[in-house]
Design an enzyme around this catalytic site. Structure first.
Site, short mmCIF file in Angstrom:
data_model
loop_
_atom_site.label_atom_id
_atom_site.label_comp_id
_atom_site.label_asym_id
_atom_site.label_seq_id
_atom_site.Cartn_x
_atom_site.Cartn_y
_atom_site.Cartn_z
N LYS A 93 -9.83 -12.10 -8.96
CA LYS A 93 -10.83 -12.34 -8.10
C LYS A 93 -12.45 -11.39 -8.16
CE LYS A 93 -8.07 -10.47 -4.80
NZ LYS A 93 -6.48 -9.72 -5.45
N ARG A 100 -5.66 -10.04 4.37
CA ARG A 100 -4.37 -9.15 3.76
C ARG A 100 -3.25 -9.73 4.15
NH1 ARG A 100 -6.98 -6.97 -0.69
NH2 ARG A 100 -5.52 -5.82 -2.11
N ARG A 113 -7.20 -3.47 -17.50
CA ARG A 113 -8.22 -2.69 -16.94
C ARG A 113 -9.28 -1.51 -16.15
NH1 ARG A 113 -8.94 -4.91 -10.39
NH2 ARG A 113 -7.77 -3.29 -10.32
N ARG A 162 -9.61 2.25 -12.69
CA ARG A 162 -9.44 3.03 -11.15
C ARG A 162 -7.94 3.83 -10.73
NH1 ARG A 162 -9.79 -2.57 -7.73
NH2 ARG A 162 -7.89 -1.81 -7.05
N ARG A 164 1.72 -2.16 -5.47
CA ARG A 164 0.76 -2.90 -4.66
C ARG A 164 1.14 -4.80 -4.60
NH1 ARG A 164 -4.34 -2.01 -8.26
NH2 ARG A 164 -5.34 -3.20 -6.90
P1 AP5 Z 1 -9.96 -8.45 -10.92
O1 AP5 Z 1 -10.77 -9.79 -11.32
O2 AP5 Z 1 -10.28 -7.35 -11.34
O3 AP5 Z 1 -8.49 -9.17 -10.51
P2 AP5 Z 1 -8.58 -8.56 -8.58
O4 AP5 Z 1 -7.79 -9.89 -8.28
O5 AP5 Z 1 -9.67 -8.45 -8.40
O6 AP5 Z 1 -7.54 -7.69 -8.47
P3 AP5 Z 1 -8.14 -6.59 -7.64
O7 AP5 Z 1 -6.80 -4.97 -7.74
O8 AP5 Z 1 -9.17 -5.61 -7.55
O9 AP5 Z 1 -7.85 -6.95 -6.24
P4 AP5 Z 1 -6.65 -6.13 -5.39
O10 AP5 Z 1 -6.92 -6.97 -4.58
O11 AP5 Z 1 -5.55 -5.49 -5.53
O12 AP5 Z 1 -7.69 -4.48 -5.88
P5 AP5 Z 1 -9.33 -4.19 -3.80
O13 AP5 Z 1 -10.17 -3.93 -5.06
O14 AP5 Z 1 -9.04 -5.41 -3.20
O15 AP5 Z 1 -8.95 -8.48 -12.77
C1 AP5 Z 1 -8.30 -8.06 -13.09
C2 AP5 Z 1 -8.21 -8.44 -14.94
O16 AP5 Z 1 -7.41 -8.82 -15.64
C3 AP5 Z 1 -9.16 -7.18 -15.76
O17 AP5 Z 1 -9.58 -6.93 -16.35
C4 AP5 Z 1 -9.91 -8.70 -15.60
O18 AP5 Z 1 -10.63 -8.89 -16.97
C5 AP5 Z 1 -8.89 -9.88 -16.12
N1 AP5 Z 1 -8.63 -10.54 -15.94
C6 AP5 Z 1 -8.83 -11.25 -15.17
N2 AP5 Z 1 -9.04 -13.09 -14.58
C7 AP5 Z 1 -8.82 -13.56 -15.85
C8 AP5 Z 1 -8.18 -14.09 -16.78
N3 AP5 Z 1 -8.57 -15.28 -16.60
N4 AP5 Z 1 -7.12 -14.55 -17.90
C9 AP5 Z 1 -7.42 -12.98 -18.38
N5 AP5 Z 1 -8.10 -12.12 -17.88
C10 AP5 Z 1 -8.43 -11.82 -16.92
O19 AP5 Z 1 -8.23 -3.39 -2.55
C11 AP5 Z 1 -7.78 -1.68 -3.96
C12 AP5 Z 1 -7.66 -1.80 -2.23
O20 AP5 Z 1 -8.15 -1.46 -1.41
C13 AP5 Z 1 -5.64 -2.24 -1.60
O21 AP5 Z 1 -5.23 -1.63 -2.39
C14 AP5 Z 1 -6.44 -1.52 -0.50
O22 AP5 Z 1 -5.64 -0.39 0.04
C15 AP5 Z 1 -7.12 -2.18 -0.29
N6 AP5 Z 1 -7.88 -3.53 0.51
C16 AP5 Z 1 -8.03 -3.89 0.24
N7 AP5 Z 1 -8.47 -5.00 0.69
C17 AP5 Z 1 -7.68 -4.44 2.26
C18 AP5 Z 1 -7.43 -5.24 3.80
N8 AP5 Z 1 -8.69 -6.30 3.84
N9 AP5 Z 1 -6.27 -4.81 4.04
C19 AP5 Z 1 -5.75 -3.82 3.74
N10 AP5 Z 1 -6.44 -3.03 2.95
C20 AP5 Z 1 -6.98 -3.48 1.54
#
Ligand code: AP5
Length: 218
Positions: A14, A89, A128, A161, A172
């Site tokens: 994402k 989410r 990552r 991270r 997660r």
């Molecule tokens: P990346 O693009 O970083 O993936 P992502 O989907 O953004 O993953 P996140 O871990 O950031 O998502 P998340 O939803 O767990 O975390 P968030 O920060 O939102 O890609 C991942 C890796 O893969 C990278 O190394 C990239 O280079 C590689 N890659 C990407 N695409 C690829 C491809 N096509 N092929 C190969 N490699 C690839 O949330 C963190 C925390 O915040 C949550 O756990 C929660 O505690 C809190 N939080 C956030 N939002 C909410 C909400 N709405 N409600 C409640 N709690 C929340």
């Protein structure tokens, strides 16, 4: 107008796709995860509340998240479109978002669902790395920075991270399966869902998303 949600499990890509979409469409990128991590780094009251949830791989309570997103969507730069990344989410978050947007005579125009197998996600997340300064996303194998430990975009320090440790990643993914995956049906029923194979290379996924958005917008 593009009012987009990026939906998908942790590590689906994402944030990676959001970076590319921002360059192409010049829309504000609203990542609730980035907002919480910045608040934790600052040590603000929001950060103090959110830290324990993030570290445990659990979701921050809905009322806290929704308040922050509404405030952000009210800003002038979001009036011509936005990219929501990692929000909503849960079903209650999605319902609150729909009500809020309807009240402003707006609506979500597309939900981009990025689908990836859980075993692939574990490899991706544990490999990552992220820029501490501009949040650019790297991977030690799939997308390394040109100079080790240094961001290609801003020269900032690249780090791992805390919630990318394997045990927290598994938690997660479990939280995603139980609380977030039901949003796939929610948006499918409303005719908004477009699903993409997130195991394709980054550029292929991006091209497919752009094609779908352009077909939709004529
Ligand atoms: P990346 O693009 O970083 O993936 P992502 O989907 O953004 O993953 P996140 O871990 O950031 O998502 P998340 O939803 O767990 O975390 P968030 O920060 O939102 O890609 C991942 C890796 O893969 C990278 O190394 C990239 O280079 C590689 N890659 C990407 N695409 C690829 C491809 N096509 N092929 C190969 N490699 C690839 O949330 C963190 C925390 O915040 C949550 O756990 C929660 O505690 C809190 N939080 C956030 N939002 C909410 C909400 N709405 N409600 C409640 N709690 C929340």
């Amino acid at each position: 107008m593009i009012n987009m949600i990026l939906l998908g499990p942790p590590g689906a890509g994402k944030g990676t796709q959001a970076e590319l979409l921002v360059d192409r469409y010049h829309l504000p990128h609203i990542s609730t995860g980035d907002i919480f991590r910045a608040a934790v780094k600052e040590g603000s009251p929001l950060g103090q509340k959110a830290k324990a949830f993030l570290d445990a791989g659990k979701l921050v309570p809905d009322d806290i998240v929704v308040g922050i997103v509404k405030e952000r969507l009210n800003q002038p730069d979001c009036q011509e479109g936005f990219i929501l990344d990692g929000f909503p989410r849960t079903i209650p978050q999605a319902e609150m978002l729909d009500r809020y947007l309807a009240g402003a005579d707006r609506q979500i125009t597309a939900v981009i669902n990025i689908d990836v197998d859980f075993e692939v996600l574990i490899r991706r997340l544990t490999g990552r790395r992220v820029c501490r300064n501009c949040q650019a996303v790297y991977h030690i194998v799939n997308k390394p920075s040109q100079k080790s430990g240094v961001c290609d975009h801003c020269g900032g320090e690249i780090y791992q991270r805390q919630d990318d440790a394997e045990e927290t990643v598994r938690k997660r993914l479990e939280v995603y399966r139980d609380q977030t995956a039901p949003l796939i049906a929610y948006y499918r029923e409303r005719g908004k869902l477009k699903t993409f194979n997130g195991e394709e290379p980054i550029q292929v996924v991006f091209d497919q998303i752009c094609l779908a958005l352009e077909e939709q917008n004529g």
